[in-house]
Design a protein around this motif. Structure first.
Motif, mmCIF file in Angstrom:
data_model
loop_
_atom_site.group_PDB
_atom_site.id
_atom_site.type_symbol
_atom_site.label_atom_id
_atom_site.label_comp_id
_atom_site.label_asym_id
_atom_site.label_seq_id
_atom_site.Cartn_x
_atom_site.Cartn_y
_atom_site.Cartn_z
ATOM 1 N N UNK A 159 -11.774 -12.855 78.137
ATOM 2 C CA UNK A 159 -11.750 -13.301 79.526
ATOM 3 C C UNK A 159 -12.138 -12.098 80.371
ATOM 4 N N UNK A 160 -13.216 -12.233 81.108
ATOM 5 C CA UNK A 160 -13.752 -11.121 81.893
ATOM 6 C C UNK A 160 -13.120 -11.162 83.281
ATOM 7 N N UNK A 161 -12.458 -10.083 83.633
ATOM 8 C CA UNK A 161 -11.754 -10.005 84.918
ATOM 9 C C UNK A 161 -12.756 -9.614 86.006
ATOM 10 N N UNK A 162 -13.392 -10.632 86.566
ATOM 11 C CA UNK A 162 -14.546 -10.409 87.444
ATOM 12 C C UNK A 162 -14.256 -10.665 88.921
ATOM 13 N N UNK A 163 -12.987 -10.749 89.289
ATOM 14 C CA UNK A 163 -12.640 -11.001 90.697
ATOM 15 C C UNK A 163 -11.392 -10.189 91.049
ATOM 16 N N UNK A 164 -11.102 -10.124 92.342
ATOM 17 C CA UNK A 164 -9.896 -9.428 92.766
ATOM 18 C C UNK A 164 -10.220 -8.197 93.596
ATOM 19 N N UNK A 165 -9.184 -7.557 94.104
ATOM 20 C CA UNK A 165 -9.342 -6.442 95.020
ATOM 21 C C UNK A 165 -10.063 -5.262 94.373
ATOM 22 N N UNK A 166 -9.814 -5.016 93.060
ATOM 23 C CA UNK A 166 -10.456 -3.877 92.388
ATOM 24 C C UNK A 166 -11.971 -4.066 92.306
#
Length: 594
Positions: A159-166
């Motif tokens: 699962x690619x963490x492609x969103x969010x504040x970072x």
């Protein structure tokens, strides 16, 4: 039925007929090197049920085995240990029975059984892969391959963490300071380019904090009110609202990162069957909050937030939905797990390869899924692993002090080349052949060094120590494989000839080598059950040690007769194939020459 099962049945019969006792289990262990024997029956546990002298009890059982079991030729009793000697014909027949030595130890996936989904890597799209990701990828990939070899269908996923504040931090820094830099006009890999702007954001953020403090703000106020952070938060809100310009920037920069990741995965030798993206899954799970409220698994607080009380299970209370109705990370993971089962109905269990700092998170996740009534939740496993440290100390992504995965892989190949040149092992190789071999040795050293350690243990990784042609290292095992290939190239024998078990006696070293080969299928099953590549790594090292002892004590090509020579060549071939199979489960290649 294997030898141990056969002996166990006959030991039980011996005890019943001679002592009128029904044993439930029989304890075995390997015979100690200083005593004659191939397998040892431990008599001491029987003394709880049989009254008498352990030596006499052992003698009685030993005589029974010699009389009743064709494969038992002799025995000796040392105190409470019955050492059983097995006929050479048993080992020769076993060796001849291995139908396909090239796939020995592997079971074809049973399509009627439920599949297993193995998740690993799961990077953020704001930085390149680093040393920590390497351990994650190597573990996840290897465990997937081992489970597949044990006879199950496997799906490899991330699962690619492609969103969010970072992610927005990198995007904003590029927008403010990037001057339209791209991977094409800079020559940088896309993930590295984006990672540079993640570091740039942190540098500018710290400058602003310091400036605000100098103007009279407290540190806490400065951290909260820094303009660049407020802009990043605003950008995240725009992304969530579907703002066209923000989404376009997000797609462009993520596209750069995905291309960079693909190159890194190729360099590392890992792959995936399915990709999931957090941008698609972060809203999943909210409908389950409603279901959980109805069933009483969740409860609502006065402020409207929704919680799961796990205190009776020895855990704490866990929030699953904020008061404003937004989901939390746990809710997303619940939804993602359920969605995976919906998308792949043949999946009956999942393995999550995630560092041990998330141990508690997965305890909670698995428990909530069980409470929600999902039967497959009992087959969820957290492949928890320790961090990887370097002699230089701890890594920090936002400060740019991480060990980049691509750089490390390149450095390993360079170090392998330097050591190989020093040892003078590659005379006669072309420049291109050398470079390819350096990559194989360097990557093999890296993978083996990491995978030979139990996943739960923290590792201090020393690149130079890992590239050693002696000891428990990848290059040592690769070198032994290459040595066997050299022997086989010189051998002129018919590999289809089958040795007649009744006409042959085995050298001690041949017997020990066959006994080691015999263990491989069981080791594969144990490694799958325990999610531990270390079992495969250390088995392969033991096999190589046994072969080297055989090689030093027995002449292979200079055997006394053709039968002996043929058998020893075949035995060497099977050892090589077993090394290759074991290393393939670790994702390591073996060179034909070295």
């Amino acid at each position: 039925m294997n030898l141990q099962d056969t002996l166990s049945n006959y030991v039980k019969k011996a005890v019943k007929e001679n002592f009128s006792i029904e044993l439930e289990t029989v304890e075995f262990q390997a015979t100690r090197k200083e005593f004659a024997g191939d397998i040892t029956v431990v008599i001491f546990p029987m003394l709880r049920f049989i009254k008498g002298n352990p030596v006499q009890i052992g003698e009685t059982i030993g005589n029974y085995l010699v009389e009743k079991v064709d494969d038992v030729k002799a025995f000796n009793v040392v105190k409470g240990f019955l050492n059983v000697e097995i006929n050479d014909s048993y080992y020769i027949n076993f060796f001849n029975s291995i139908k396909d030595k090239e796939t020995y130890g592997f079971i074809s996936p049973n399509t009627e059984e439920k599949a297993v989904m193995v998740e690993y890597s799961s990077p953020n799209t704001n930085k390149p892969l680093h040393l920590g990701h390497i351990r994650n990828n190597l573990l996840g990939y290897s465990v997937a391959e081992i489970i597949k070899a044990s006879g199950k269908k496997v799906y490899k996923t991330q699962i690619i963490n492609d969103r969010g504040i970072h992610i927005c931090k990198s995007m904003l820094a590029w927008k403010l300071f990037g001057n339209n830099e791209t991977p094409e006009n800079t020559g940088l890999k896309g993930d590295k380019l984006v990672g540079n702007y993640y570091v740039k954001f942190d540098q500018e953020y710290k400058k602003e904090i310091q400036s605000l403090i100098e103007e009279g703000s407290t540190e806490a106020e400065a951290k909260k009110n820094a303009s660049i952070l407020l802009q990043a938060q605003k950008m995240l809100l725009k992304w969530e609202a579907g703002d066209e310009e923000t989404v376009a920037l997000w797609k462009m920069m993520n596209g750069w990162v995905y291309k960079g990741f693909d190159e890194s995965y190729k360099n590392l030798g890992v792959d995936f069957d399915i990709l999931h993206y957090e941008s698609d899954t972060y809203l999943l799970g909210k409908e389950l909050v409603t279901e959980g409220l109805k069933s009483g698994v969740f409860h609502k607080e006065e402020d409207g937030s929704v919680w799961c009380d796990l205190t009776e299970d020895g855990l704490d209370k866990k929030i699953v939905q904020r008061a404003d109705g937004t989901s939390v990370y746990m809710t997303q993971d619940i939804g993602t797990a359920i969605q995976r089962i919906k998308d792949f109905p043949d999946v009956g269990g999942m393995v999550y390869t995630v560092g041990n700092e998330q141990d508690y998170h997965f305890q909670v996740l698995f428990l909530i899924l069980k409470k929600l009534g999902f039967d497959w939740a009992k087959n969820l496993y957290h492949l928890s692993y320790g961090m990887v440290d370097l002699p230089s100390g701890k890594m920090k992504s936002r400060e740019g002090t991480v060990v980049d995965a691509d750089d490390l892989i390149a450095d390993m190949a360079k170090t392998a080349g330097e050591i190989s040149e020093e040892l003078g092992k590659l005379d006669g190789y072309s420049g291109e052949e050398k470079e390819e071999l350096y990559k194989t040795i360097g990557l093999g050293a890296l993978k083996y060094y990491i995978l030979k350690v139990d996943p739960k243990k923290r590792i201090l990784f020393d690149p130079k120590e890992s590239i050693d042609f002696q000891g428990n290292t990848g290059p040592f095992i690769q070198y032994t494989y290459a040595r066997i290939q050299s022997i086989l190239r010189k051998a002129d024998v018919d590999s289809n000839i089958v040795l007649n078990a009744t006409d042959s006696l085995l050298h001690d070293k041949e017997r020990e080598l066959i006994k080691q080969i015999q263990l491989f299928p069981e080791v594969v099953q144990n490694a799958a059950e325990n999610h531990s590549p270390a079992l495969i790594a250390n088995y392969t090292y033991d096999l190589v040690k046994e072969f080297n002892s055989f090689y030093q004590n027995v002449s292979i090509l200079g055997a006394d007769n053709d039968n002996e020579k043929t058998f020893r060549v075949q035995l060497s071939t099977t050892v090589a194939n077993t090394i290759k199979n074991g290393f393939s489960l670790l994702g390591i290649q073996v060179p034909e020459r070295m």
